[in-house]
Design an enzyme around this catalytic site. Structure first.
Site, PDB file in Angstrom:
ATOM      1  N   LYS A  14       3.242 -14.738   1.506  1.00 52.60           N
ATOM      2  CA  LYS A  14       2.950 -14.990   2.925  1.00 52.60           C
ATOM      3  C   LYS A  14       1.780 -15.968   3.075  1.00 52.60           C
ATOM      4  O   LYS A  14       1.800 -16.856   3.931  1.00 52.60           O
ATOM      5  CB  LYS A  14       2.661 -13.662   3.638  1.00 52.60           C
ATOM      6  CG  LYS A  14       3.923 -12.836   3.831  1.00 52.60           C
ATOM      7  CD  LYS A  14       3.672 -11.383   4.188  1.00 52.60           C
ATOM      8  CE  LYS A  14       4.985 -10.612   4.157  1.00 52.60           C
ATOM      9  NZ  LYS A  14       4.831  -9.164   4.398  1.00 52.60           N
ATOM     10  N   GLN A  58       0.135  -5.041   5.377  1.00 48.03           N
ATOM     11  CA  GLN A  58       1.230  -4.940   4.412  1.00 48.03           C
ATOM     12  C   GLN A  58       1.498  -3.462   4.079  1.00 48.03           C
ATOM     13  O   GLN A  58       0.610  -2.748   3.648  1.00 48.03           O
ATOM     14  CB  GLN A  58       0.862  -5.715   3.131  1.00 48.03           C
ATOM     15  CG  GLN A  58       1.961  -5.743   2.086  1.00 48.03           C
ATOM     16  CD  GLN A  58       3.203  -6.502   2.556  1.00 48.03           C
ATOM     17  OE1 GLN A  58       3.111  -7.597   3.084  1.00 48.03           O
ATOM     18  NE2 GLN A  58       4.359  -5.894   2.382  1.00 48.03           N
ATOM     19  N   ASP A  81       4.623  -8.440  12.961  1.00 41.27           N
ATOM     20  CA  ASP A  81       5.680  -7.680  12.268  1.00 41.27           C
ATOM     21  C   ASP A  81       6.654  -7.050  13.282  1.00 41.27           C
ATOM     22  O   ASP A  81       7.725  -6.595  12.920  1.00 41.27           O
ATOM     23  CB  ASP A  81       5.053  -6.538  11.442  1.00 41.27           C
ATOM     24  CG  ASP A  81       5.028  -6.837   9.950  1.00 41.27           C
ATOM     25  OD1 ASP A  81       5.793  -7.730   9.528  1.00 41.27           O
ATOM     26  OD2 ASP A  81       4.259  -6.181   9.226  1.00 41.27           O
TER      27      ASP A  81
END
Ligand code: NDP
Length: 245
Positions: A14, A58, A81
């Site tokens: 990422k 994460q 997200d």
């Protein structure tokens, strides 16, 4: 947070994608023993930092951290997200700012491949909040006829064999065999599983499935890169949304 090797790879990918796109990023690699209060404190700081448009924690987080509390703490307008209940609800009613990255990546693959979802039998194997459930919703928004399967589904093969579009998000290596797939079906493999020999494989047994499927995604190299691309898209969108506020 912590030492999860897969998470490290995902975060690194990422970061790299941000660099490639010209998106400024900050990484906070917190030690395993970080408390929930400390993590919430960091999220609060980033929520209030105007130079930051998007925040991603994460997953998975270590066991002493409550995942739901963390997801709920991220400001919905920075939730790239799209896991916050506000964003989940917006997706449900079809009036959303962000789509969750993996299901959105799957939809993008379908669209770019010129596949029309309307009226198709769509079967999603897996009902997690981050993949299966939103995936089913996005297929439904595109007028697919959607079946969601899970670990309690009876006669799974009969369901998967009925699918024009089959999305596997189970987390079990090579779970969907060629014999479970309809001739000519579109097969999308979300699974990322690491075998004992360290090789990555999907939830679909590629060797048997590719002989039956009309189109199929590989692992690695299929849905994974699309997930990251959709994260970049959400981040740009968040920057635009937050700038106009
Ligand atoms: P979860 O473990 O949260 O969910 C797995 C789902 O599979 C559950 O709904 C479970 O059912 C279902 N399931 C388990 N066993 C069976 C079975 N025998 N028959 C039918 N259904 C079953 O996983 P995620 O959704 O988070 O991830 C799924 C896979 O996708 C993983 O391999 C993960 O690594 C990968 N992934 C890939 C991403 C990418 O970028 N490509 C991003 C996110 C995930 P039940 O609800 O009944 O337990």
């Amino acid at each position: 947070m912590g030492e999860d090797p897969a998470s490290r790879v995902y975060v690194r990918n990422k970061e790299r994608a941000c660099e490639e796109c010209g998106i400024y990023s900050e990484k906070y690699a917190l030690p395993e023993e970080t408390t929930q209060e400390e993590l919430l404190g960091l999220i609060d700081t980033l929520n209030n930092k105007t130079s930051i448009s998007g925040i991603l924690v994460q997953l998975p987080v270590p066991k002493h951290i409550d995942e739901k509390t963390i997801i709920n703490a991220i400001a919905p307008n920075k939730d790239v997200d799209a896991f916050h209940p506000v964003n989940v609800g917006k997706i449900m009613v079809g009036n959303y700012d962000f789509l969750p990255c993996t299901p959105a990546g799957v939809m993008e693959l379908i669209k770019e491949s010129g596949i029309d979802v309307e009226g198709k039998e769509c079967v999603v194997v897996g009902r997690s909040n981050i993949v299966g459930k939103p995936q089913a919703m996005l297929l439904l928004h595109q007028n697919g006829t959607v079946t969601i399967c899970h670990s309690k589904t009876k006669d799974l093969a009969a369901k998967t064999k009925n699918a024009d579009i089959l999305v596997a998000a189970v987390g079990i290596p090579n779970f969907i065999k060629g014999g479970m797939i309809k001739e000519g079906a579109v097969v999308i493999d979300v699974g990322i599983n690491r075998l004992e020999n360290k090789k990555l494989c999907g939830d679909v047994e590629f060797e048997t499935a590719e002989k039956i499927a009309g189109a199929i995604t590989p692992v690695p190299g299929g849905v994974g890169p699309m997930t990251i691309a959709m994260l970049m898209k959400n981040t740009v969108k968040a920057a635009i949304i937050n700038k106009s506020k």
